[in-house]
Write an enzyme that holds these catalytic residues in place. Structure first.
Site, PDB file in Angstrom:
ATOM      1  N   ASP A 134       0.606  -1.585  -0.305  1.00 33.58           N
ATOM      2  CA  ASP A 134      -0.448   0.359   0.187  1.00 33.58           C
ATOM      3  C   ASP A 134       1.245   1.390   0.049  1.00 33.58           C
ATOM      4  OD1 ASP A 134      -2.731   1.747   0.141  1.00 33.58           O
ATOM      5  OD2 ASP A 134      -2.603   1.445   2.210  1.00 33.58           O
ATOM      6  N   TYR A 136       0.952   5.388  -0.798  1.00 32.83           N
ATOM      7  CA  TYR A 136       0.578   7.102   0.218  1.00 32.83           C
ATOM      8  C   TYR A 136       1.132   8.222  -1.020  1.00 32.83           C
ATOM      9  CZ  TYR A 136       0.084   9.291   4.598  1.00 32.83           C
ATOM     10  OH  TYR A 136      -0.152  10.333   6.290  1.00 32.83           O
ATOM     11  N   HIS A 141      -3.998  13.855   0.633  1.00 31.92           N
ATOM     12  CA  HIS A 141      -4.038  12.851   1.918  1.00 31.92           C
ATOM     13  C   HIS A 141      -2.919  12.973   2.644  1.00 31.92           C
ATOM     14  CE1 HIS A 141      -5.498   9.259   4.131  1.00 31.92           C
ATOM     15  NE2 HIS A 141      -3.847   9.284   3.948  1.00 31.92           N
ATOM     16  N   GLU A 206     -10.580   4.045   2.916  1.00 32.20           N
ATOM     17  CA  GLU A 206     -10.509   4.266   2.419  1.00 32.20           C
ATOM     18  C   GLU A 206     -10.406   4.286   0.793  1.00 32.20           C
ATOM     19  OE1 GLU A 206      -5.462   3.427   3.317  1.00 32.20           O
ATOM     20  OE2 GLU A 206      -6.582   5.253   5.353  1.00 32.20           O
ATOM     21  N   GLU A 208      -9.121   3.964  -2.419  1.00 29.57           N
ATOM     22  CA  GLU A 208      -7.990   3.949  -2.931  1.00 29.57           C
ATOM     23  C   GLU A 208      -8.177   2.921  -4.116  1.00 29.57           C
ATOM     24  OE1 GLU A 208      -4.929   2.386  -0.925  1.00 29.57           O
ATOM     25  OE2 GLU A 208      -5.752   2.876   0.598  1.00 29.57           O
ATOM     26  N   ASP A 240     -10.016   0.491   1.531  1.00 28.95           N
ATOM     27  CA  ASP A 240      -8.705  -0.193   2.392  1.00 28.95           C
ATOM     28  C   ASP A 240      -9.397  -0.214   3.912  1.00 28.95           C
ATOM     29  OD1 ASP A 240      -6.091  -1.282   3.472  1.00 28.95           O
ATOM     30  OD2 ASP A 240      -5.675   1.157   3.299  1.00 28.95           O
ATOM     31  N   GLN A 247      -4.563   2.234  14.377  1.00 33.40           N
ATOM     32  CA  GLN A 247      -3.738   2.625  14.085  1.00 33.40           C
ATOM     33  C   GLN A 247      -3.165   3.748  15.097  1.00 33.40           C
ATOM     34  OE1 GLN A 247      -4.795   4.460  10.435  1.00 33.40           O
ATOM     35  NE2 GLN A 247      -3.145   5.228   9.995  1.00 33.40           N
ATOM     36  N   TYR A 251       1.131   2.275  15.721  1.00 40.09           N
ATOM     37  CA  TYR A 251       1.842   2.646  13.794  1.00 40.09           C
ATOM     38  C   TYR A 251       3.210   2.849  14.766  1.00 40.09           C
ATOM     39  CZ  TYR A 251       1.794   8.147  13.877  1.00 40.09           C
ATOM     40  OH  TYR A 251       1.945   9.108  14.430  1.00 40.09           O
ATOM     41  N   LYS A 260      -5.394  -2.118   9.793  1.00 44.31           N
ATOM     42  CA  LYS A 260      -4.912  -1.955   8.745  1.00 44.31           C
ATOM     43  C   LYS A 260      -5.439  -3.331   7.629  1.00 44.31           C
ATOM     44  CE  LYS A 260      -4.230   2.306   7.545  1.00 44.31           C
ATOM     45  NZ  LYS A 260      -4.688   2.969   6.471  1.00 44.31           N
TER      46      LYS A 260
HETATM   47 CA    CA Z   1      -5.179   2.161   2.977  1.00 49.24          CA
END
Ligand code: CA
Length: 421
Positions: A134, A136, A141, A206, A208, A240, A247, A251, A260
């Site tokens: 994944d 970013y 965002h 999310e 995507e 996602d 999170q 993280y 996730k």
């Molecule tokens: Ca994502």
């Protein structure tokens, strides 16, 4: 231009101008019909059983192993390489065009066997995904999230404009559209600093898109930006799902984990890069200039309109986001080049997701985290309820489509209902 992309093409099968599957699309997917699983393409309101079509000799002259379409995933077909994907799609176009010389159009009994109404197909996961990465890659965002967590001055990390930031996700919990998603349990930290366990209260989507790797590489091999086209099979819509409270606590310092990997949903039809070619556009200017291995030529972004709809149990849904794939700062060729620059091997079927695709203005943010600004500005639904994040029995539906020269190519949708923890 590929002849199968020509805007003037028409099919003898009826297609609506507002539909997802005109003759210029011809995506690939896997479906079950009664007890048989096979690879399909789609046109109008019909799926096309590719295994049966092959059995009738329609792919003669194309180098395809027997049984390649009688699989529960597309991986073996994808392994045949770009020349074969293109040849099959071109042949389908040839069989389905209104002025076809092929016999399917006039062969009623063959048509009955090969063309199945889409509403009779149970769509399955189109590829076996061995690895999922994944990225970013949306500046908007990353800036929005960075602003919320670190303030406007430090929103983007120093590396962000030098490399496409990404992490290795979890392939085992990728599911096809329509699969319900169970609200996860997990560890969280309260605003008072207490560590607690329970259902996630900040469940998010999310928005995507993901591309599917079309060519395997060996360890040590690099895929350059210029070679990336030959290594990219097609694209899907990708949700996602993210548990923001889990999170936020977990993280540091190694990145996303249980917030996730409890579920990610993908749309069942893979739209080929060939079909998407007419929709290429320039992306944002990259400044500072990127290192040579990330430099590219031409238009490498795609004008794909995206929307997210939330449908609560009342049935009165609303669109909460309209965005576009073209906003992405890093394109897919750069993502693949970066992913392999250290010699990391990738395999046919690997999924590479874009990261949340937010646009520049309000209304184009691709997650509830951004839309409600961490819950500060709830969304008012048509049934009078409010949403800070996603509630139990809400359905989240994402759609994607491209329009140009009177041709509309759609991806179908990815949807998922959230079940109670
Ligand atoms: Ca994502």
């Amino acid at each position: 231009m590929l002849s199968s992309n020509h805007p003037s093409l028409r099919s003898w099968i009826h297609t609506e101008p507002t539909g997802d599957f005109p003759i210029q699309n011809l995506p690939f997917g896997i479906a079950r019909h009664h007890d048989e699983v096979a690879a399909y393409s789609a046109i109008g309101q019909f799926g096309i059983n590719l295994h049966k079509l092959m059995g009738m000799g329609y792919f003669e002259g194309i180098d395809l192993p027997w049984g390649v379409f009688a699989q529960d995933n597309l991986n073996w077909f994808i392994e045949q390489g770009k020349g074969t994907w293109r040849a099959v799609r071109n042949r389908l176009s040839d069989i389905l065009r209104i002025d076809t010389m092929q016999s399917l159009k006039g062969d009623h009994s063959a048509r009955q066997k090969v063309l199945i109404p889409l509403n009779e197909l149970q769509m399955l996961l189109p590829v076996y995904v061995r690895d999922y990465t994944d990225f970013y890659s949306s500046e908007e965002h990353a800036t929005n999230v960075g602003t919320m967590f670190r303030g406007k001055e430090n929103a983007l990390m120093p590396n962000w404009k030098h490399l496409p930031v990404g992490y290795h996700g979890r392939a085992s919990s990728i599911v096809v559209s329509g699969t319900p998603i169970r609200r996860p349990h997990g560890q969280k930290s309260t605003p008072e600093g207490e560590v607690v366990f329970g259902p996630s209260n900040l469940l998010d989507f999310e928005l995507e898109m993901a591309f599917i790797v079309g060519k395997s590489t060996r360890m040590g091999q690099q895929v350059s930006v210029a070679e990336a086209d030959d290594h990219t099979f097609g694209m899907v819509i990708f949700n996602d799902w993210s548990a923001r409270d889990i999170q936020a606590w977990e993280y540091v310092p190694l990145g996303p984990f249980l917030g996730k990997n409890f579920g990610s949903s993908m749309s069942p039809w893979v739209v080929t890069m060939d079909a998407l070619k007419p929709f290429r556009v320039q992306g944002p200017v990259q400044n500072p200039p990127v290192l040579p291995y990330l430099q590219f030529e031409g238009a490498r972004n795609y004008d794909i309109e995206l929307e997210v709809k939330i449908v609560p149990p009342s049935g009165q849904g609303m669109v909460v986001c309209r965005s576009n794939h073209k906003h992405l700062y890093w394109n897919m060729a750069q993502q693949l080049a970066h992913h392999t620059v250290n010699g990391c091997n990738v395999a046919v079927g690997d999924l590479m997701a874009s990261g949340t695709i937010s646009g520049p203005e309000k209304g184009s943010f691709g997650s509830m985290l951004e839309i409600t600004w961490r819950g500060a500005n709830p969304v008012k639904m048509p049934d009078g309820t409010e949403r800070k994040f996603i509630q139990d029995h809400d359905r989240v539906i994402m759609r994607a489509s491209c329009v140009k020269d009177g041709v509309r190519i759609g991806f179908g949708e990815v949807s998922g209902e959230v079940l109670p923890a």
